[in-house]
Design an enzyme around this catalytic site. Structure first.
Site, PDB file in Angstrom:
ATOM      1  N   ASP A  26       0.721  -1.062  -0.285  1.00 54.17           N
ATOM      2  CA  ASP A  26       0.166  -0.216   0.283  1.00 54.17           C
ATOM      3  C   ASP A  26       1.160   1.085  -0.480  1.00 54.17           C
ATOM      4  OD1 ASP A  26      -2.858   1.547  -0.641  1.00 54.17           O
ATOM      5  OD2 ASP A  26      -2.594   1.719   1.980  1.00 54.17           O
ATOM      6  N   ASN A  28       1.325   3.603  -3.008  1.00 56.33           N
ATOM      7  CA  ASN A  28       1.627   3.835  -4.103  1.00 56.33           C
ATOM      8  C   ASN A  28       1.385   4.772  -4.615  1.00 56.33           C
ATOM      9  OD1 ASN A  28       2.686   1.141  -4.804  1.00 56.33           O
ATOM     10  ND2 ASN A  28       1.252   0.575  -6.127  1.00 56.33           N
ATOM     11  N   GLY A  29      -0.248   5.145  -4.470  1.00 64.88           N
ATOM     12  CA  GLY A  29      -0.676   6.474  -5.144  1.00 64.88           C
ATOM     13  C   GLY A  29      -0.126   7.842  -4.349  1.00 64.88           C
ATOM     14  N   ARG A  30       0.029   7.692  -3.149  1.00 65.29           N
ATOM     15  CA  ARG A  30       0.607   8.985  -2.020  1.00 65.29           C
ATOM     16  C   ARG A  30       2.347   9.181  -1.832  1.00 65.29           C
ATOM     17  NH1 ARG A  30      -1.141   6.070   3.256  1.00 65.29           N
ATOM     18  NH2 ARG A  30      -1.643   4.315   1.823  1.00 65.29           N
ATOM     19  N   TRP A  31       3.027   7.953  -2.642  1.00 63.90           N
ATOM     20  CA  TRP A  31       4.518   7.900  -2.681  1.00 63.90           C
ATOM     21  C   TRP A  31       4.426   9.024  -4.595  1.00 63.90           C
ATOM     22  CZ3 TRP A  31       7.333   7.511  -7.646  1.00 63.90           C
ATOM     23  CH2 TRP A  31       8.556   6.803  -7.377  1.00 63.90           C
ATOM     24  N   HIS A  43       2.481   3.239  -9.100  1.00 61.34           N
ATOM     25  CA  HIS A  43       1.949   2.077  -9.961  1.00 61.34           C
ATOM     26  C   HIS A  43       3.324   1.338 -10.296  1.00 61.34           C
ATOM     27  CE1 HIS A  43      -1.699   2.211  -8.002  1.00 61.34           C
ATOM     28  NE2 HIS A  43      -2.463   3.167  -7.971  1.00 61.34           N
ATOM     29  N   ASN A  74     -11.029  -3.213  -5.370  1.00 60.79           N
ATOM     30  CA  ASN A  74      -9.915  -2.030  -5.762  1.00 60.79           C
ATOM     31  C   ASN A  74     -11.544  -1.353  -7.754  1.00 60.79           C
ATOM     32  OD1 ASN A  74      -6.651  -2.916  -4.217  1.00 60.79           O
ATOM     33  ND2 ASN A  74      -8.340  -0.999  -4.051  1.00 60.79           N
ATOM     34  N   ARG A  77     -12.513   2.400  -7.826  1.00 60.54           N
ATOM     35  CA  ARG A  77     -11.849   3.287  -8.212  1.00 60.54           C
ATOM     36  C   ARG A  77     -11.673   3.958  -9.267  1.00 60.54           C
ATOM     37  NH1 ARG A  77      -5.490   2.527  -5.433  1.00 60.54           N
ATOM     38  NH2 ARG A  77      -6.232   1.902  -3.213  1.00 60.54           N
ATOM     39  N   VAL A 199      -6.202  -4.594   7.377  1.00 62.97           N
ATOM     40  CA  VAL A 199      -6.631  -6.511   6.568  1.00 62.97           C
ATOM     41  C   VAL A 199      -7.214  -5.948   5.442  1.00 62.97           C
ATOM     42  CG1 VAL A 199      -6.507  -8.843   7.028  1.00 62.97           C
ATOM     43  CG2 VAL A 199      -6.160  -7.525   9.076  1.00 62.97           C
TER      44      VAL A 199
END
Ligand code: IPE
Ligand code: IPE
Ligand code: MG
Length: 257
Positions: A26, A28-31, A43, A74, A77, A199
């Protein structure tokens, strides 16, 4: 197929390196957001982290690595992001299969594949067949996977195989072989990157006695060093499986004699 007993029926053997690691990748988007990049760039970067972690698990002697690539939720999204993830999944299957074979990595995909494009379904089938004889490590990718879906599909298949089953005859032993990861022992270590401590409908049944490790590191930044930190944390855990510390100590003593 090897039948692995559930942790509620049998106490698994302990080793300092987990036999089975399950990861929620988890963040990827914030990165990407932190770098003023579109979410999907996160991603793509996340895929490089997957390669590193598969290699490191392999080197460390982990036998099963399971990664959550796309949850049954997901689909909620934005369609552009879902479309990108689908393309990335197909591209990475195509691009990685030769490398998987070369490194003796067996690929399994779990989840409800029926909702995927036929091209993805075919490539999953092809990649699984190509790597079926590989023995060094089993890499399971959970795609359109949900823990509740898994338990329900197992129940349905169990009833198909045993149509006259009475409620009191339903047992763990009867249900477990129909779970989508019946070929693997239950995860010893669960890792979630990205700071959330939940989870998110991952392996609900199989996590019954798994050690849960959470880190704020965002998935694209999770590397070999971070994995070793998680393994070190795992090696310090006292896995009691319902017993007391005193019982563990006396067992260790009798094992030593
Ligand atoms: C995990 O990263 C990857 C998938 C769910 C496919 P996210 O995309 O959830 O990243 P964050 O949580 O928004 O940062
Ligand atoms: C879980 O991450 C699913 C995957 C990593 C594939 P999410 O980012 O979708 O989880 P929530 O929505 O924050 O619980
Ligand atoms: Mg997320």
């Amino acid at each position: 197929m090897t039948q692995h007993l559930s942790s509620t029926q049998d106490i698994p053997e302990f080793s300092a390196i987990p036999r089975h690691v399950a990861i929620i990748m988890d963040g990827n988007g914030r990165w990407a957001g932190k770098r003023m990049m579109p979410r999907v760039a996160g991603h793509s970067e996340g895929l490089s982290a997957v390669r590193k972690i598969v290699q490191e698990c392999h080197r460390s002697g982990v036998q099963y690595l399971t990664i959550f690539a796309f949850s049954s939720e997901n689909w909620r999204r934005p369609p552009e992001e879902v479309g990108f993830l689908m393309k990335l999944f197909l591209k990475s299957l195509k691009g990685e299969v030769a490398r998987l074979v070369e490194n003796d990595i067996c690929l399994r995909v779990i989840g409800d594949l029926s909702r995927f494009d036929p091209a993805i379904q075919e490539m999953v089938q092809f990649s699984q067949e190509k790597t079926a004889g590989c023995k060094a490590i089993t890499l399971t990718v959970a795609a359109n996977y949900g823990g509740r879906w898994d338990i329900l599909q197992a129940m349905r298949r169990c009833l198909e195989v045993n149509p006259n089953l009475k409620p009191e005859q339903v047992t763990e032993e009867l249900l477990a072989p129909h779970l989508s990861m019946a070929y693997a022992p239950e995860p010893d270590l669960f890792i979630r990157t990205g700071g959330e401590q939940r989870v998110s409908n991952f392996l609900l049944w199989q996590l019954a006695y798994t050690e849960l490790y959470f880190t704020d590191i965002l998935w694209p930044e999770f590397d070999e060093l971070e994995l070793r930190k998680a393994f070190h944390w795992f090696s310090q855990r006292e896995r009691r499986f319902g017993r007391t510390s005193a019982q563990l100590a006396s067992q260790a003593l009798s094992d030593a004699v």
